[in-house]
Design a protein around this motif. Structure first.
Motif, short mmCIF file in Angstrom:
data_model
loop_
_atom_site.label_atom_id
_atom_site.label_comp_id
_atom_site.label_asym_id
_atom_site.label_seq_id
_atom_site.Cartn_x
_atom_site.Cartn_y
_atom_site.Cartn_z
N ASP A 52 -26.27 -2.86 -87.40
CA ASP A 52 -25.61 -2.00 -86.41
C ASP A 52 -25.89 -2.49 -85.00
O ASP A 52 -26.81 -3.26 -84.76
N VAL A 53 -25.07 -2.04 -84.07
CA VAL A 53 -25.33 -2.25 -82.65
C VAL A 53 -25.37 -0.89 -81.98
O VAL A 53 -24.76 0.07 -82.43
N LEU A 54 -26.11 -0.82 -80.89
CA LEU A 54 -26.30 0.44 -80.17
C LEU A 54 -25.96 0.22 -78.70
O LEU A 54 -26.41 -0.76 -78.10
N VAL A 55 -25.15 1.09 -78.14
CA VAL A 55 -24.77 1.00 -76.73
C VAL A 55 -25.25 2.25 -76.01
O VAL A 55 -24.94 3.37 -76.39
N LEU A 56 -26.05 2.02 -74.97
CA LEU A 56 -26.53 3.10 -74.12
C LEU A 56 -25.57 3.23 -72.96
O LEU A 56 -25.30 2.25 -72.26
N MET A 57 -25.06 4.45 -72.74
CA MET A 57 -24.11 4.69 -71.66
C MET A 57 -24.39 6.05 -71.03
O MET A 57 -25.18 6.83 -71.56
N GLN A 58 -23.77 6.30 -69.91
CA GLN A 58 -23.95 7.55 -69.16
C GLN A 58 -25.45 7.82 -68.96
O GLN A 58 -26.18 6.94 -68.58
N ASP A 59 -25.93 9.04 -69.23
CA ASP A 59 -27.33 9.37 -68.97
C ASP A 59 -28.32 8.68 -69.91
O ASP A 59 -29.51 8.61 -69.63
N SER A 60 -27.85 8.11 -70.99
CA SER A 60 -28.77 7.44 -71.92
C SER A 60 -29.26 6.10 -71.40
O SER A 60 -30.21 5.53 -71.96
N VAL A 61 -28.68 5.59 -70.32
CA VAL A 61 -29.14 4.29 -69.80
C VAL A 61 -30.61 4.35 -69.38
O VAL A 61 -31.26 3.31 -69.32
N THR A 62 -31.13 5.53 -69.13
CA THR A 62 -32.54 5.63 -68.76
C THR A 62 -33.46 5.19 -69.91
O THR A 62 -34.61 4.83 -69.68
N ALA A 63 -32.95 5.20 -71.13
CA ALA A 63 -33.75 4.72 -72.27
C ALA A 63 -33.98 3.23 -72.21
O ALA A 63 -34.87 2.71 -72.87
N ALA A 64 -33.18 2.51 -71.42
CA ALA A 64 -33.30 1.04 -71.33
C ALA A 64 -34.19 0.59 -70.19
O ALA A 64 -34.29 -0.61 -69.93
N LEU A 65 -34.86 1.50 -69.54
CA LEU A 65 -35.74 1.12 -68.43
C LEU A 65 -36.96 0.36 -68.94
O LEU A 65 -37.42 0.57 -70.07
N LYS A 66 -37.49 -0.52 -68.09
CA LYS A 66 -38.71 -1.25 -68.43
C LYS A 66 -39.81 -0.25 -68.77
O LYS A 66 -39.96 0.76 -68.09
N GLU A 67 -40.56 -0.56 -69.82
CA GLU A 67 -41.68 0.26 -70.29
C GLU A 67 -41.25 1.64 -70.78
O GLU A 67 -42.06 2.57 -70.83
N SER A 68 -39.99 1.78 -71.16
CA SER A 68 -39.49 3.04 -71.71
C SER A 68 -40.03 3.23 -73.13
O SER A 68 -39.91 2.35 -73.97
N ARG A 69 -40.59 4.39 -73.39
CA ARG A 69 -41.08 4.67 -74.74
C ARG A 69 -39.92 4.79 -75.72
O ARG A 69 -40.06 4.54 -76.91
N TRP A 70 -38.74 5.18 -75.21
CA TRP A 70 -37.57 5.31 -76.10
C TRP A 70 -37.09 3.94 -76.55
O TRP A 70 -36.76 3.75 -77.71
N LEU A 71 -37.07 3.00 -75.62
CA LEU A 71 -36.65 1.64 -75.98
C LEU A 71 -37.66 1.03 -76.94
O LEU A 71 -37.29 0.38 -77.92
N ALA A 72 -38.92 1.24 -76.69
CA ALA A 72 -39.96 0.73 -77.59
C ALA A 72 -39.78 1.29 -79.00
O ALA A 72 -39.91 0.57 -79.99
N LEU A 73 -39.45 2.57 -79.09
CA LEU A 73 -39.23 3.20 -80.40
C LEU A 73 -38.05 2.55 -81.12
O LEU A 73 -38.13 2.22 -82.30
N LEU A 74 -36.95 2.36 -80.41
CA LEU A 74 -35.76 1.77 -81.02
C LEU A 74 -36.00 0.33 -81.48
O LEU A 74 -35.61 -0.06 -82.56
N ILE A 75 -36.66 -0.44 -80.66
CA ILE A 75 -36.90 -1.85 -80.99
C ILE A 75 -37.96 -2.00 -82.06
O ILE A 75 -37.85 -2.85 -82.94
N GLN A 76 -38.97 -1.17 -82.01
CA GLN A 76 -40.06 -1.26 -82.97
C GLN A 76 -39.58 -0.99 -84.40
O GLN A 76 -39.95 -1.68 -85.33
N ARG A 77 -38.73 0.00 -84.55
CA ARG A 77 -38.28 0.37 -85.90
C ARG A 77 -37.13 -0.49 -86.41
O ARG A 77 -36.98 -0.68 -87.59
#
Length: 96
Positions: free
Chosen positions: A25-50
């Motif tokens: 799958d691919v995932l696209v962050l848009m609108q307010d979800s772009v904050t998940a792509a910030l450096k050192e984001s725990r949300w991005l770490a969760l997505l990439i880790q799993r």
């Protein structure tokens, strides 16, 4: 499958999202979800880790929030044309 995320990571269940995304799958962050792509984001770490998946973030929404210099290098920044290409090549689409 294309997963598009438009809500803030604080407004959706990121654990459920992370579990629902498959390796093809691919995932696209848009609108307010772009904050998940910030450096050192725990949300991005969760997505990439799993899931070692491709994560994209929409340039227009990053720029609208003044976050362009703060985006993690592990995500790919795309424009609306790139979003259309992903939509054509990854079906079906699920919006979170």
């Amino acid at each position: 499958m294309l997963h598009t995320v438009s809500h803030s990571p604080y407004q959706i269940d990121m654990n459920t999202l992370s579990n629902a995304v498959g390796q093809s799958d691919v995932l696209v962050l848009m609108q307010d979800s772009v904050t998940a792509a910030l450096k050192e984001s725990r949300w991005l770490a969760l997505l990439i880790q799993r899931n070692p998946i491709n994560i994209y973030v929409l340039r227009e929404d990053i720029e609208a929030r003044g976050l362009l210099l703060l985006i993690d290098s592990r995500v790919e920044i795309i424009d609306y044309s790139g979003l259309v290409d992903l939509s054509v090549n990854h079906y079906p689409q699920v919006n979170w």
